[in-house]
Motif scaffolding. Structure first.
Motif, mmCIF file in Angstrom:
data_model
loop_
_atom_site.group_PDB
_atom_site.id
_atom_site.type_symbol
_atom_site.label_atom_id
_atom_site.label_comp_id
_atom_site.label_asym_id
_atom_site.label_seq_id
_atom_site.Cartn_x
_atom_site.Cartn_y
_atom_site.Cartn_z
ATOM 1 N N ILE A 76 -16.902 22.526 -0.503
ATOM 2 C CA ILE A 76 -15.782 23.470 -0.440
ATOM 3 C C ILE A 76 -15.568 24.193 -1.765
ATOM 4 O O ILE A 76 -15.613 23.572 -2.821
ATOM 5 C CB ILE A 76 -14.475 22.714 -0.092
ATOM 6 C CG1 ILE A 76 -14.581 22.105 1.310
ATOM 7 C CG2 ILE A 76 -13.265 23.627 -0.189
ATOM 8 C CD1 ILE A 76 -13.368 21.275 1.703
ATOM 9 N N VAL A 118 -16.557 22.501 10.953
ATOM 10 C CA VAL A 118 -15.249 22.438 10.324
ATOM 11 C C VAL A 118 -14.878 23.851 9.880
ATOM 12 O O VAL A 118 -15.680 24.541 9.246
ATOM 13 C CB VAL A 118 -15.256 21.469 9.122
ATOM 14 C CG1 VAL A 118 -13.870 21.359 8.517
ATOM 15 C CG2 VAL A 118 -15.756 20.101 9.556
ATOM 16 N N CYS A 131 -13.565 16.528 -1.074
ATOM 17 C CA CYS A 131 -14.830 16.708 -0.358
ATOM 18 C C CYS A 131 -15.970 15.994 -1.091
ATOM 19 O O CYS A 131 -16.254 16.282 -2.241
ATOM 20 C CB CYS A 131 -15.155 18.186 -0.207
ATOM 21 S SG CYS A 131 -16.800 18.449 0.506
ATOM 22 N N PRO A 132 -16.617 15.040 -0.418
ATOM 23 C CA PRO A 132 -17.615 14.221 -1.112
ATOM 24 C C PRO A 132 -18.885 14.975 -1.475
ATOM 25 O O PRO A 132 -19.632 14.532 -2.338
ATOM 26 C CB PRO A 132 -17.915 13.098 -0.111
ATOM 27 C CG PRO A 132 -17.573 13.666 1.218
ATOM 28 C CD PRO A 132 -16.441 14.610 0.985
ATOM 29 N N THR A 133 -19.144 16.088 -0.820
ATOM 30 C CA THR A 133 -20.409 16.778 -1.085
ATOM 31 C C THR A 133 -20.202 18.095 -1.821
ATOM 32 O O THR A 133 -21.117 18.894 -1.940
ATOM 33 C CB THR A 133 -21.157 17.064 0.221
ATOM 34 O OG1 THR A 133 -20.312 17.874 1.050
ATOM 35 C CG2 THR A 133 -21.510 15.796 0.951
ATOM 36 N N CYS A 174 -17.374 14.843 7.608
ATOM 37 C CA CYS A 174 -16.630 13.604 7.397
ATOM 38 C C CYS A 174 -15.158 13.813 7.733
ATOM 39 O O CYS A 174 -14.416 12.854 7.917
ATOM 40 C CB CYS A 174 -16.779 13.126 5.961
ATOM 41 S SG CYS A 174 -15.902 14.134 4.776
ATOM 42 N N LEU A 175 -14.759 15.071 7.763
ATOM 43 C CA LEU A 175 -13.402 15.470 8.140
ATOM 44 C C LEU A 175 -12.327 15.032 7.153
ATOM 45 O O LEU A 175 -11.141 15.050 7.479
ATOM 46 C CB LEU A 175 -13.046 14.987 9.553
ATOM 47 C CG LEU A 175 -14.054 15.334 10.646
ATOM 48 C CD1 LEU A 175 -13.448 15.075 12.011
ATOM 49 C CD2 LEU A 175 -14.533 16.765 10.552
ATOM 50 N N CYS A 219 -21.830 20.383 4.336
ATOM 51 C CA CYS A 219 -20.727 19.716 5.051
ATOM 52 C C CYS A 219 -21.269 18.627 5.962
ATOM 53 O O CYS A 219 -22.099 18.874 6.830
ATOM 54 C CB CYS A 219 -19.934 20.732 5.864
ATOM 55 S SG CYS A 219 -18.688 19.928 6.895
ATOM 56 N N ILE A 220 -20.792 17.406 5.753
ATOM 57 C CA ILE A 220 -21.296 16.277 6.549
ATOM 58 C C ILE A 220 -20.305 15.879 7.638
ATOM 59 O O ILE A 220 -20.391 14.792 8.201
ATOM 60 C CB ILE A 220 -21.609 15.066 5.645
ATOM 61 C CG1 ILE A 220 -20.365 14.611 4.899
ATOM 62 C CG2 ILE A 220 -22.718 15.396 4.658
ATOM 63 C CD1 ILE A 220 -20.535 13.284 4.183
ATOM 64 N N ARG A 270 -16.953 27.143 2.865
ATOM 65 C CA ARG A 270 -17.511 25.820 3.117
ATOM 66 C C ARG A 270 -19.006 25.984 3.335
ATOM 67 O O ARG A 270 -19.421 26.725 4.219
ATOM 68 C CB ARG A 270 -16.844 25.218 4.352
ATOM 69 C CG ARG A 270 -17.330 23.841 4.723
ATOM 70 C CD ARG A 270 -16.580 23.314 5.924
ATOM 71 N NE ARG A 270 -15.245 22.825 5.575
ATOM 72 C CZ ARG A 270 -14.120 23.484 5.798
ATOM 73 N NH1 ARG A 270 -14.150 24.650 6.404
ATOM 74 N NH2 ARG A 270 -12.967 22.979 5.433
ATOM 75 N N CYS A 313 -11.432 16.664 4.598
ATOM 76 C CA CYS A 313 -10.625 17.858 4.303
ATOM 77 C C CYS A 313 -9.623 18.118 5.413
ATOM 78 O O CYS A 313 -8.500 18.546 5.168
ATOM 79 C CB CYS A 313 -11.521 19.072 4.067
ATOM 80 S SG CYS A 313 -12.616 19.462 5.436
HETATM 81 S S1 SF4 Z 1 -14.510 17.155 3.239
HETATM 82 FE FE1 SF4 Z 1 -16.348 18.379 2.820
HETATM 83 S S2 SF4 Z 1 -17.983 17.328 3.879
HETATM 84 FE FE2 SF4 Z 1 -16.069 16.511 4.706
HETATM 85 S S3 SF4 Z 1 -15.679 17.790 6.525
HETATM 86 FE FE3 SF4 Z 1 -14.597 18.737 4.827
HETATM 87 S S4 SF4 Z 1 -16.057 20.237 4.018
HETATM 88 FE FE4 SF4 Z 1 -17.205 18.881 5.306
#
Ligand code: SF4
Ligand code: FAD
Ligand code: SF4
Ligand code: SF4
Lengths: 153, 429, 506
Positions: free
Chosen positions: C65, C43, C60-62, C22-23, C19-20, C14, C25
């Protein structure tokens, strides 16, 4: 009453997976930078998503302003800030007019109007992302649990 | 054909909007006794507190009426209605005829009898229900270097005015006859929270008390309370409530009780005469009771119903309930419906946060939610209002009502489905 | 219990800058591999719990991962591969049979990849499928050897009675996957796709859920050894009936749906009590010979008034050709042969990886045997087990099949990432699970659209290749082994496949 076509977001409760991506894309679409990572790092304090994801056991769904035909918020608004735009049929808040009296919060049966925070102490809610082709939540929902339709009234 | 509307408040405007929506041709004429039409009354305290400037006072700007081909006559006070000839007479003697008439004249401030007080003669004593009042008070404060004020009445208007005066840096004393402020809508706890927030901002709150004497020659200098306390002041605001503004109907034959009596179509006892808003008294045939609820959303909805029916579409009013949202001394509050525990056979659910910054209370009667109070945290309060207005049986999810994350997901599936599909009409049918 | 000694199969990396928090995942992983530490505001991932399904990576929006194979989970060794070592460790821990899902993933020879196709040059012009009609419609069922016509008053009518047929707009169907092994939303997706494209899906052995009834015209119902949900209405609900004897992923063994998966709706469709194990015995207890099979085939034909084709499905094993011949002689209208790569919801690993033969060889020998015996026209051949792409379909048909079944490929279209953990019932993609929270992740509208797209894409490619070979109807491809050539195959394998080596002309 506005006649003609009007955009509406359908909520398909049975397909929402509760990921809350709609919320973060909503915030990003209404941010300065329009960039997820920058929003998270620098802009989050002032922004709140206009779409709310609710969750309870096996049920999750997202809900945002329904842009009601007979909108309670428009009735209750004492400044005229909350109004229906006659060209789009959507219900908007005029941020310059709003004084933050929260009459709209008191009457919206969906509970989808939020109190703006920080320097934006005005009512904040879904504007259907009318500057975009598709609302950000609809476009980024991974399971088409939010769908844009047009209804004729 | 001419639709004549007396009053340019929310009731009058809502009616005009609905009429225009259904009838694009016929004339709509609106009259107001005030110099300006289309401004918002509730904003006059914001104007005084300099939170809202002149431009933002307009709920509906002048071009709005032009655009919809609605004529407005300002400074035109109606003093008589003559149903037989279908015309109204103005103060200047002009007779204006109508085909359908809406009475939407709102309320008049109640002025109590107090020794030494003759408001029209004594300077520094004001009621506070019109933009003009707000302008006058603002001017009086600057002209006379007013630094402290007394507000008689701890109701909605009194507190909103207090808020504005505090904004201007004045020291304010509130005098309230009952045992607490906002006694109409708040229970003791909610009042306490707001009272202490006001006190923190240097405001004095005198409850169980009233003004028995006003002193001063041309200008007010002092008030004497029933408790014996004397407060020096150059400014007294009287805000103990409003009553329906219906005096001009005396000879008209229009039935007036407390307000103009109307049925669910906002019709009075006389054909082609309708009434709506603060001046109207709605008789609810289902409850067998009548009420005057002087709040904005009710005035607006009644105006809509009147408008529909005046233009020929049969629409029924579902009845309103008292509700209010005020932010006082930085504390956001909302109260809806019947919030006092005095009613019999009610069940009360309460929540209070550690530091007393948040207080919530729900009143349930016969399995239905009938009242709600929110102090400090008002998010999603409208969901509860919806349940109250829709008379939803909440017994099955009563235990969830006070949850932090209470939302639509806790509502019965059927109700939620209807709600989500926009099938519920909350105010009218 | 002591600390587990096996290592993680996957590593989730990750990018903390991206990683923002956003949780998403964390919320979506059904295996609970991702978690958020509030104090650290970070996270994290418990790698050992990760099954490599890539759902969080997709969500994951960004794109923070990346899920990777743990490169050196076990020290590299060509003989003691990490899989072998991990399996031993697991068995040393549990003492039980290793379970797995999906098809055989071992590097056996894939004959499809050793066969190449022909194209027209100079002497026989190729056809442009965009400009000229190209027929790929396929009929499944018994065909007459010859047609008798009747002439009356200048018009011609068909006198021969044609046996019931299935009409396929593309020579591809969705193979049997029971409601139970896959979710209702997965079944709905395939059913709807079959309906839009004009082909068939197969209920599998789990009975018929009421929501699928409306797709009857595009449905094949299966009757397996457990006979779950089988009654006369069920047999008549679809367009054809398939008797399942065996399946490629687990030849010779039955099935077992554990009681905890037999939820209310499953119990209703399978017609067994909630919470009881659903056991499909290894054999049908009323079939011990071809004669017994014939009885069942005809019993079903009776029950369906001879209006629907009845077929038999077997796994491709060493004696597949004579068995198929027996099945055809027993009266089947179609034979389904499932090769060693065939997928499943749950099977012992040892069976999946070692039993059966490759489908390519099975098609060749069955087609040849039926032709040699002069009974090829009596039944259609449908083949399954590892069909991955349109070229596999073309090659299978050239080897002698009438149509193919796809299972894994269809599930991949729905989102499956082949993590092979179907048997755990926690499929993050909402496919192989009955957990309502996971099932909803597969929106059947999206699923149907994607599965239909796959069929359309393959159909276009098939037409493209046919045109290139100067062929304008799939009829002319069937069993036309001349269009195939082997590359790098042994002489005897070429013989079995009935094809020439590349480089040899007609
Ligand atoms: S989905 Fe991506 S951005 Fe969101 S918490 Fe998980 S790793 Fe971070
Ligand atoms: C300071 C203040 C704050 C308030 N804050 C809130 C709030 O926060 N929330 C809330 O719900 N409500 C609030 N209210 C109450 C709300 O403003 C009223 O309920 C609402 O305005 C009533 O609308 P209406 O159309 O019935 O009458 P009004 O708005 O009172 O309008 C009456 C109209 O009739 C005209 N008129 C009266 N008599 C005559 C005559 N004889 N001839 C011609 N014209 C005449 C007047 O000029 C005026 O245009 C507040 C009121 C005040 C004064
Ligand atoms: S993005 Fe879609 S699936 Fe995810 S929470 Fe929002 S509505 Fe539900
Ligand atoms: S904010 Fe609420 S009341 Fe207003 S239009 Fe939207 S959903 Fe309706």
């Amino acid at each position: 009453m506005v006649k003609g076509m009007r955009k509406k977001i359908l909520v398909k409760e049975e397909y929402c997976i509760g990921c809350r991506l709609c919320e973060i894309y909503c915030v990003t679409a209404h941010s300065q930078s329009k960039n997820l990572i920058r929003v998270f790092r620098y802009e989050l304090g002032e922004l709140a998503p206009a779409v709310i994801v609710e969750e309870r056991e096996y049920t999750t769904f997202a809900v945002q302003c329904r842009h009601c035909e007979e909108a309670s918020c428009v009735r209750a608004c004492i400044t005229g800030a909350m109004h229906r735009d006659s060209s789009t049929g959507a219900v908007y808040v005029d941020r310059d007019k709003c004084v933050g009296c929260w009459m709209c919060i008191m009457v919206c049966p969906y509970g989808v109007i939020k109190r703006g925070t920080g320097s934006n102490k005005v009512a904040s809610k879904c504007d259907l992302c009318l500057d975009r082709e598709l609302p950000a939540c609809v476009e980024n929902c991974p399971n088409e649990a939010l769908v844009l339709t047009e209804v004729n009234e | 054909m001419r639709y004549l509307i007396i009053g340019t408040g929310p009731a009058g405007i809502a009616a005009a909007e609905k009429i225009r929506g259904l009838d694009e041709e016929n004339e709509i004429l609106m009259l107001t006794s005030e110099e300006i039409a289309g401004y918002s009354k509730p904003l006059i305290t914001y104007f005084l507190g300099r939170k809202v400037n002149e431009d933002r006072m307009f709920y509906r700007p002048p071009w709005y009426f032009e655009e919809r081909n609605i004529s407005v006559m300002t400074s035109t006070k109606v003093i008589e209605v003559n149903p037989a000839k279908k015309l109204v007479i103005t103060e200047s003697g002009e007779a204006i005829n109508y085909d359908r008439l809406l009475i939407a004249t709102g309320g008049l401030p109640i002025v109590p009898e107090i020794e030494g007080l003759n408001p029209s003669e004594m300077e520094g004593v004001f009621t506070f229900t019109q933009w003009k009042d707000s302008k006058d008070v603002a001017k009086y404060i600057t002209d006379n270097d007013v630094t402290e004020a007394v507000v008689l009445g701890g109701g909605l208007i009194g507190l909103k005015t207090t808020e504005a005066l505090l904004e201007l840096g004045l020291k304010v004393s509130i005098v309230e006859l009952s045992d607490r402020i906002l006694s109409n809508t708040f229970d003791k706890k909610a009042s306490m929270i707001v009272t202490s927030a006001l006190q923190k901002r240097g405001c004095n709150v005198y409850t169980n008390d009233t003004i028995v004497q006003v002193k001063g020659k041309k200008k007010i200098t002092k008030v004497v309370l029933k408790s014996g306390r004397e407060i020096k002041t150059k400014l007294l605001i009287i805000a103990i409530g409003v009553k329906p503004n219906v005096g001009f109907l005396k000879e008209s034959g229009v039935r007036v009780n407390r307000g103009v009596v109307v049925n669910e179509h906002m019709e009075t006892n006389i054909t082609d005469i309708f009434a709506a808003g603060d001046c109207a008294e709605f008789y609810d045939p289902r409850l067998g009771k009548s009420s005057t609820i002087a709040i904005w959303p009710v005035a607006f909805s009644e105006g809509e119903v009147a408008g529909y029916n005046m233009a020929g579409e049969r629409v029924s009013y579902q009845g309103g309930i008292p509700m209010n949202s005020v932010e006082i001394a930085g504390v956001a509050t909302i109260s809806v419906g019947n919030t006092s525990a005095e009613v019999e056979n009610v069940e009360i659910l309460e929540y209070e946060s550690d530091k007393r910054s948040v207080y919530k209370k729900l009143v349930i009667k016969d399995g239905k939610l009938v009242g709600a109070v929110f102090v400090g945290d008002i998010d999603r309060a409208g969901i509860y209002t919806g349940l109250i207005l829709q008379k939803v049986d909440v017994s099955s999810f009563k235990d969830d009502l006070m949850r932090d994350d209470f939302g639509l997901v806790y509502l019965p599936k059927e109700y939620r489905k209807k709600l989500m599909e926009g099938e519920l009409k909350v105010w009218l049918e | 219990m002591a600390k587990r000694r096996s290592t993680a199969d996957f590593v989730l990396e990750r990018d903390d800058y991206k990683c923002i928090r956003c949780l998403a995942c964390v919320r979506v992983c059904s295996y609970g591999a991702n978690f958020y530490d509030e104090r650290e505001n970070m996270v994290f991932t418990e790698n050992r719990k990760c099954v490599g399904c890539h759902f969080c990576e997709a969500i994951c929006p960004t794109e923070a991962i990346v899920v990777q194979h743990n490169p050196l989970a076990i020290r590299w060794n060509a003989h003691w591969t990490s899989e072998v070592v991990t399996d031993i460790m697991k068995q040393a821990e549990t003492g039980g049979v290793l379970l797995t899902s999906m098809g055989n993933d071992k590097p056996y020879f894939t004959y499809f990849d050793r066969m190449v196709l022909n194209a027209s040059q100079v002497t026989n012009p190729s056809i442009d499928p965009l400009r000229e009609p190209m027929e790929i419609r396929t009929f499944i069922g018994k065909k007459p050897l010859s047609l008798e016509l009747e002439e009356s008053e200048g018009s011609v009518a068909l006198k021969t009675q044609i046996a019931p047929q299935l009409k396929l707009e593309v020579p591809i169907m969705f193979s049997a996957m029971s409601y139970g092994s896959i979710s209702l939303n997965a079944s709905k997706s395939l059913a709807k796709a079959a309906q839009t494209v004009g082909t068939y899906f197969n209920t599998g052995e789990g009975g018929l859920h009421k929501d699928l009834k409306e797709f009857g015209e595009n449905m094949i119902v299966q009757c397996a050894s457990g006979r779950f949900g089988v009654n006369v209405d069920y047999l008549n609900a679809g367009a054809a009936v398939e008797i399942k004897i065996g399946q490629g992923a687990k030849p010779g063994i039955g099935g077992h749906l554990p009681g905890e998966k037999v939820t209310e709706p499953i119990s209703e469709t399978r017609m067994i009590p909630v919470g009881t194990d659903a056991i499909s015995p290894a054999p049908h207890h009323d079939i011990y010979s071809i004669e017994d099979l014939r009885q069942l085939i005809y019993a079903i034909k009776e029950a369906t008034r001879y209006k629907k084709p009845v077929g038999v499905k077997i796994a491709a094993v060493h004696n597949v050709a004579p068995i198929a011949s027996g099945i055809v002689r027993a009266g089947a209208d179609f034979v389904v042969i499932d090769g060693i790569r065939g997928g499943t919801g749950a099977t012992p690993k040892v069976t999946r990886d070692n039993v059966g033969i490759p489908i390519e060889l099975a098609i060749a020998v069955v087609d040849k045997r039926l032709r040699d015996e002069g009974i090829r026209h009596l039944a259609s051949i449908i083949v399954a087990g590892g069909i991955r792409k349109s070229s596999d379909v073309i090659k299978a048909i050239a080897l002698g099949a009438d149509a193919v079944y796809i299972g894994t490929a269809a599930l991949v279209a729905l989102g499956c990432h082949l993590c092979q953990k179907c048997y755990m019932g926690k499929c993050n993609w909402g496919i192989a699970t009955q957990d309502p929270k996971l099932v909803r992740r597969l929106n059947p509208e999206i699923g149907a659209r994607r599965a239909a797209n796959l069929l359309r894409a393959w159909a276009l490619e098939i037409k493209e290749i046919l045109g290139g070979m100067g062929i304008n109807a799939i009829e002319s491809l069937r069993g036309n082994r001349d269009v195939l050539r082997g590359v790098g195959l042994q002489e005897h394998e070429l013989e079995i496949l009935g094809i020439k080596p590349a480089g040899e002309a007609w």
